[in-house]
Design a protein around this motif. Structure first.
Motif, PDB file in Angstrom:
ATOM      1  N   ASP A  25       0.828  -1.209   0.000  1.00  0.00           N
ATOM      2  CA  ASP A  25       0.000   0.000   0.000  1.00  0.00           C
ATOM      3  C   ASP A  25       0.862   1.259   0.000  1.00  0.00           C
ATOM      4  N   ARG A  28       1.924   1.856  -3.487  1.00  0.00           N
ATOM      5  CA  ARG A  28       0.826   2.501  -4.227  1.00  0.00           C
ATOM      6  C   ARG A  28       0.760   3.994  -3.895  1.00  0.00           C
ATOM      7  N   ALA A  45      -5.183   1.454 -12.882  1.00  0.00           N
ATOM      8  CA  ALA A  45      -4.128   0.441 -12.764  1.00  0.00           C
ATOM      9  C   ALA A  45      -3.774   0.225 -11.300  1.00  0.00           C
ATOM     10  N   ASP A  46      -3.380  -0.994 -10.965  1.00  0.00           N
ATOM     11  CA  ASP A  46      -2.847  -1.276  -9.639  1.00  0.00           C
ATOM     12  C   ASP A  46      -1.417  -0.752  -9.623  1.00  0.00           C
ATOM     13  N   LEU A  47      -1.182   0.311  -8.886  1.00  0.00           N
ATOM     14  CA  LEU A  47       0.110   0.985  -8.948  1.00  0.00           C
ATOM     15  C   LEU A  47       1.236   0.149  -8.335  1.00  0.00           C
ATOM     16  N   ALA A  48       0.909  -0.781  -7.459  1.00  0.00           N
ATOM     17  CA  ALA A  48       1.943  -1.693  -6.967  1.00  0.00           C
ATOM     18  C   ALA A  48       2.403  -2.609  -8.093  1.00  0.00           C
ATOM     19  N   GLN A  49       1.475  -3.047  -8.922  1.00  0.00           N
ATOM     20  CA  GLN A  49       1.833  -3.865 -10.074  1.00  0.00           C
ATOM     21  C   GLN A  49       2.605  -3.048 -11.101  1.00  0.00           C
TER      22      GLN A  49
END
Length: 307
Positions: A25, A28, A45-49
Motif C-alpha cells: 500500500d 501505491r 491500474a494497480d500501482l503496486a503492479q
C-alpha cells in the motif's frame, strides 16, 4: 514549465521501514501522483503492479541492498540533478522551437530490482518512460555509469514528453509505427548528447550495436511495422522481446536506439538542424531523408503514411 520531482527517497525509506504487510500500500501511495499516466486503463491500474512492471524493487526482498541504493542516490544529489537537467532541457527546447509547449512534469525516481537479471545485466540498471506528456518515470540501479548519466537520462525522457504533448505527434497504440519509436529514441538520445556529450547516449547499447551496419539494415526493414506491441522486438531487442512475450526478430539489445541515432543524425546532417529543433518533426519526414542519405531505401518497408 513546473517540475515536480517527487520525494521518493523518503517514500522508499518508509516502505522499507514498514511492516511487510503494509509495504504494498505504501508503494501505491508513492506512485499515486503518477496515476494520471494510466487514465486510459479501464478501472485504473494497480500501482503496486505498475511498480513491479517498471522493474521497481521488490518490497519483500533485498531490503538492505535497496536501502544502500537509495543512499547512493541521495549522496549523488539525484533528485536535484533531475530537476536541473529538466530545466536545462526545457530551456534548450524553447530556445530551439520558439513557442513550443513544454508541459509541467511530475517525475518519479525509484530504485530498481537487483534480483532482475534483465534489469541489472541486460539494460544495465536503467528503465525510463516519458511517452505520456506530463509524467516521467526513471527506475535505476545506481552504478557509476547510471549516476554519471542522471541528467542525460531525464532530458531524453523530456524530449519524448514534448514530442507527444498536445499539439505534437499523435500516439495511437494500434497504428503507431516502429519507425516512429525508432526515430523518437534516436532524436531523444541525440538531444541528450547535444546537452551532455557522450553521456547522452543510452548506455545499454553496445558500441558494436551502434556501428553495426547489419543491425541498422535489419531495423530499417521493420520501420513500417505497426502496433506498439511490436516495439520490444524491433526497438529493445530479442532479450526484451522474450521477457515480454513477443517474438524475437534477431536483434541485439538497444538495436532500435542505435538505428535511431544513425537515422536521426543522417537527417540532421542533411538539413543542418538539431534534435531540439526537430522535437516534433514527423518520423515519416525524417525517415524519407535519412534512408535516402544512408542508401537504405531499397530495404525499407513502406510507412503507412508514405502514401
Amino acid at each position: 514549465m513546473t517540475v515536480s520531482v517527487l520525494d521518493t527517497a523518503s517514500a522508499m525509506t518508509a516502505i522499507l521501514d514498514a511492516a511487510e504487510d503494509q509495504r504494498a500500500d505504501l508503494v501505491r501511495e508513492m506512485w499515486a501522483p503518477m496515476a494520471g499516466m494510466f487514465r486510459f486503463v479501464p478501472g485504473g491500474a494497480d500501482l503496486a503492479q505498475v511498480h513491479r512492471q517498471n522493474f521497481g524493487f521488490a518490497w519483500d526482498a533485498r531490503a538492505q541492498d535497496v536501502r544502500e541504493a537509495v543512499d547512493a542516490l541521495v549522496q549523488a544529489d539525484a533528485w536535484n540533478r533531475l530537476e536541473t537537467g529538466l530545466q536545462r532541457g526545457a530551456a534548450a527546447l524553447q530556445e530551439s522551437v520558439p513557442g513550443v509547449a513544454v508541459p509541467d512534469v511530475t517525475v518519479l525516481l525509484v530504485v530498481g530490482d537487483p534480483d532482475s537479471s534483465h534489469f541489472v545485466d541486460e539494460v544495465q540498471g536503467l528503465s525510463g518512460f516519458g511517452g505520456i506528456s506530463g509524467y516521467i518515470t526513471v527506475t535505476v540501479w545506481p552504478t557509476p555509469t547510471v549516476l554519471d548519466r542522471l541528467e542525460a537520462i531525464v532530458v531524453h525522457e523530456l524530449h519524448h514528453n514534448v514530442r507527444y504533448a498536445p499539439g505534437g505527434i499523435v500516439w495511437n497504440p494500434a497504428t503507431v509505427t516502429v519507425g516512429e519509436q525508432v526515430v523518437s529514441e534516436g532524436l531523444a538520445d541525440v538531444f541528450a548528447a547535444e546537452l551532455y556529450g557522450d553521456a547522452g547516449y543510452t548506455h545499454f547499447v553496445s558500441e558494436q550495436t551502434r556501428t553495426d551496419d547489419a543491425v541498422l539494415a535489419k531495423v530499417v526493414t521493420g520501420l513500417g511495422v505497426t502496433g506498439m506491441q511490436n516495439f520490444s522486438a524491433w526497438v529493445h531487442g530479442d532479450a526484451s522481446a522474450r521477457l515480454f512475450g513477443a517474438e524475437p526478430v534477431g536483434l541485439p539489445t538497444g538495436a532500435g536506439y542505435a538505428a535511431g541515432v544513425r537515422l536521426a543524425r543522417a537527417y540532421l546532417e542533411a538539413t543542418g538542424s538539431t534534435a531540439a529543433q526537430n522535437v516534433r518533426t514527423p518520423a515519416v519526414d525524417i525517415l524519407r531523408v535519412a534512408t535516402e542519405r544512408l542508401g537504405l531505401n531499397d530495404q525499407r518497408r513502406p510507412e503507412p503514411h508514405d502514401g
